[in-house]
Design a protein around this motif. Structure first.
Motif, PDB file in Angstrom:
ATOM      1  N   UNK A  19       0.846  -1.189   0.000  1.00 42.67           N
ATOM      2  CA  UNK A  19       0.000   0.000   0.000  1.00 42.67           C
ATOM      3  C   UNK A  19       0.884   1.241   0.000  1.00 42.67           C
ATOM      4  N   UNK A  20       0.337   2.310  -0.544  1.00 42.24           N
ATOM      5  CA  UNK A  20       0.994   3.608  -0.461  1.00 42.24           C
ATOM      6  C   UNK A  20      -0.042   4.611   0.006  1.00 42.24           C
ATOM      7  N   UNK A  21       0.082   5.028   1.251  1.00 41.61           N
ATOM      8  CA  UNK A  21      -0.790   6.051   1.804  1.00 41.61           C
ATOM      9  C   UNK A  21      -0.185   7.409   1.486  1.00 41.61           C
ATOM     10  N   UNK A  22      -0.924   8.214   0.748  1.00 42.72           N
ATOM     11  CA  UNK A  22      -0.418   9.513   0.307  1.00 42.72           C
ATOM     12  C   UNK A  22      -1.254  10.611   0.956  1.00 42.72           C
ATOM     13  N   UNK A  23      -0.613  11.392   1.800  1.00 41.33           N
ATOM     14  CA  UNK A  23      -1.279  12.493   2.487  1.00 41.33           C
ATOM     15  C   UNK A  23      -0.689  13.827   2.046  1.00 41.33           C
ATOM     16  N   UNK A  24      -1.404  14.892   2.332  1.00 43.50           N
ATOM     17  CA  UNK A  24      -0.938  16.241   2.003  1.00 43.50           C
ATOM     18  C   UNK A  24      -0.478  16.316   0.551  1.00 43.50           C
ATOM     19  N   UNK A  25      -1.294  15.812  -0.329  1.00 51.21           N
ATOM     20  CA  UNK A  25      -0.910  15.728  -1.739  1.00 51.21           C
ATOM     21  C   UNK A  25      -0.751  17.107  -2.356  1.00 51.21           C
ATOM     22  N   UNK A  26       0.216  17.190  -3.262  1.00 54.49           N
ATOM     23  CA  UNK A  26       0.541  18.419  -3.967  1.00 54.49           C
ATOM     24  C   UNK A  26       0.365  18.208  -5.472  1.00 54.49           C
ATOM     25  N   UNK A  27       0.150  19.270  -6.218  1.00 52.24           N
ATOM     26  CA  UNK A  27       0.025  19.109  -7.679  1.00 52.24           C
ATOM     27  C   UNK A  27       1.222  18.400  -8.302  1.00 52.24           C
ATOM     28  N   UNK A  28       2.400  18.593  -7.741  1.00 53.33           N
ATOM     29  CA  UNK A  28       3.588  17.940  -8.310  1.00 53.33           C
ATOM     30  C   UNK A  28       3.644  16.442  -8.029  1.00 53.33           C
ATOM     31  N   UNK A  29       2.710  15.931  -7.229  1.00 49.90           N
ATOM     32  CA  UNK A  29       2.613  14.480  -7.033  1.00 49.90           C
ATOM     33  C   UNK A  29       1.853  13.811  -8.168  1.00 49.90           C
ATOM     34  N   UNK A  30       1.295  14.601  -9.055  1.00 53.63           N
ATOM     35  CA  UNK A  30       0.540  14.064 -10.187  1.00 53.63           C
ATOM     36  C   UNK A  30       1.426  13.202 -11.069  1.00 53.63           C
ATOM     37  N   UNK A  31       0.884  12.074 -11.505  1.00 52.39           N
ATOM     38  CA  UNK A  31       1.608  11.187 -12.399  1.00 52.39           C
ATOM     39  C   UNK A  31       0.998   9.803 -12.395  1.00 52.39           C
ATOM     40  N   UNK A  32       1.601   8.914 -13.156  1.00 52.63           N
ATOM     41  CA  UNK A  32       1.187   7.516 -13.144  1.00 52.63           C
ATOM     42  C   UNK A  32       2.068   6.787 -12.128  1.00 52.63           C
ATOM     43  N   UNK A  33       1.433   6.117 -11.214  1.00 57.10           N
ATOM     44  CA  UNK A  33       2.144   5.390 -10.163  1.00 57.10           C
ATOM     45  C   UNK A  33       2.160   3.905 -10.505  1.00 57.10           C
ATOM     46  N   UNK A  34       3.361   3.360 -10.471  1.00 54.98           N
ATOM     47  CA  UNK A  34       3.570   1.950 -10.770  1.00 54.98           C
ATOM     48  C   UNK A  34       4.138   1.253  -9.540  1.00 54.98           C
ATOM     49  N   UNK A  35       3.763  -0.001  -9.351  1.00 55.92           N
ATOM     50  CA  UNK A  35       4.450  -0.791  -8.339  1.00 55.92           C
ATOM     51  C   UNK A  35       5.325  -1.823  -9.040  1.00 55.92           C
TER      52      UNK A  35
END
Length: 119
Positions: free
Chosen positions: A78-94
Motif C-alpha cells: 500500500x501507499x498512503x499519500x497524504x498532504x498531496x501536492x500538484x507535483x505528485x501528479x503522475x502515473x504510479x507503478x508498483x
C-alpha cells in the motif's frame, strides 16, 4: 506472477489517497516491493520501497507525507499519500521482486494507476 494496482484518482491539493498493489501467482515470498511515479516524457523515479522485513526507503519529495506498508499474507503493498501536492501528479507503478514456489525468481511491474492532484 501478476501485479495489479488500484486506488488512483483525482484529488484536491492537501487531500489523501491510498494506492494498493496486489501480487498473484505462484508466490513463495516477495523480498521487496516498491512504488514509482512517472511523469510524461520522463523516467520513472522511486517513491517508496519496502522489504519483507519492514525496511523502508522514501524519495526526498515524499518523506513525511507518504507511507508505504505491506500485508505479506495478502502479497499486497500500500501507499498512503497524504498532504498531496500538484507535483505528485503522475502515473504510479508498483514493482516487485518475487521468489516463486518452484525456486525461480520473477521481477516485474504493474500496469500503473493515474493520480491527479488538482483543484
Amino acid at each position: 506472477v501478476q501485479l495489479v494496482e488500484s486506488g488512483g484518482g483525482l484529488v484536491q491539493p492537501g487531500g489523501s489517497l491510498r494506492l494498493s498493489c496486489s501480487a498473484s501467482g505462484n508466490i513463495l515470498n516477495i523480498p521487496r516491493m516498491g512504488w514509482y511515479r512517472q511523469d510524461p516524457g520522463k523516467e520513472r523515479k522511486s517513491v517508496a520501497t519496502m522489504t519483507d522485513d519492514g525496511s523502508t526507503e522514501y524519495g526526498e519529495s515524499v518523506k513525511g507525507r507518504f507511507t508505504i506498508s505491506r500485508d505479506n499474507a495478502k502479497n499486497t503493498a500500500y501507499l498512503q499519500m497524504n498532504s498531496l501536492k500538484p507535483e505528485d501528479t503522475g502515473v504510479y507503478y508498483c514493482d516487485a521482486g518475487v521468489s516463486r514456489t518452484d525456486g525461480s525468481t520473477w521481477y516485474g511491474w504493474g500496469q500503473g494507476t493515474q493520480v491527479t492532484v488538482s483543484s
